[in-house]
Every structure is written in C-alpha cells, then in structure tokens.
Design a protein around this motif. Structure first.
Motif, PDB file in Angstrom:
ATOM      1  N   CYS A 127     -96.262  19.394  40.870  1.00 44.95           N
ATOM      2  CA  CYS A 127     -95.342  19.201  41.997  1.00 44.95           C
ATOM      3  C   CYS A 127     -96.031  19.267  43.354  1.00 44.95           C
ATOM      4  O   CYS A 127     -95.428  18.930  44.361  1.00 44.95           O
ATOM      5  CB  CYS A 127     -94.177  20.189  41.924  1.00 44.95           C
TER       6      CYS A 127
ATOM      7  N   THR B 251     -87.820  17.451  42.811  1.00 40.71           N
ATOM      8  CA  THR B 251     -87.535  16.017  42.733  1.00 40.71           C
ATOM      9  C   THR B 251     -88.324  15.294  43.824  1.00 40.71           C
ATOM     10  O   THR B 251     -88.807  15.926  44.765  1.00 40.71           O
ATOM     11  CB  THR B 251     -86.034  15.735  42.934  1.00 40.71           C
TER      12      THR B 251
ATOM     13  N   THR C  35     -85.164  20.974  40.749  1.00 43.78           N
ATOM     14  CA  THR C  35     -84.543  20.407  39.550  1.00 43.78           C
ATOM     15  C   THR C  35     -83.714  21.449  38.806  1.00 43.78           C
ATOM     16  O   THR C  35     -82.879  21.096  37.994  1.00 43.78           O
ATOM     17  CB  THR C  35     -85.605  19.865  38.579  1.00 43.78           C
TER      18      THR C  35
END
Length: 62
Positions: free
Chosen positions: A21, A39, A45
């Motif tokens: 991420c 996201t 999420t």
C-alpha cells in the motif's frame, strides 16, 4: 516522601514502508505490523493488508 515526577518520553518505534500500500507503519520484529489495506482513492478497505507480516520495502539505492 518525594513528590517530584519525571516525564517519560515514549520509545520511538522503528517504521517501514509497506510494499503493497506504500504507507509507513510500525515494525515489530523487523516485520510490518497490522494495518488495513488502502483503496486507490485513499480509503481503508477494512480488511488486513496483504503486506502485513512482510519485511518493509526499501527503494533501490536507499
């Protein structure tokens, strides 16, 4: 009896970047700690990120 107090500063925890991420999180035993996935628009999420438990990402030449 002494009434003096000393302020304790919290220990600085090492941090690392998640390869999945791209955000910085605390390291535990040189592995990324628990965090939720992100996201593309920047929202959580609500599920565990696939990068949890992996070693941190280091850019080439860093």
């Amino acid at each position: 009896m002494s009434t003096s107090t000393t302020a304790r500063t919290p220990a600085v925890k090492p941090r690392g970047e998640c390869a999945r991420c791209g955000l910085s999180y605390a390291l535990y035993n040189n592995r990324l700690g628990h965090h939720h996935g992100i996201t593309p628009s920047g929202f959580s999420t609500g599920r565990k990120c696939p990068g949890v438990g992996l070693p941190p990402f280091f850019a080439v030449g860093a």
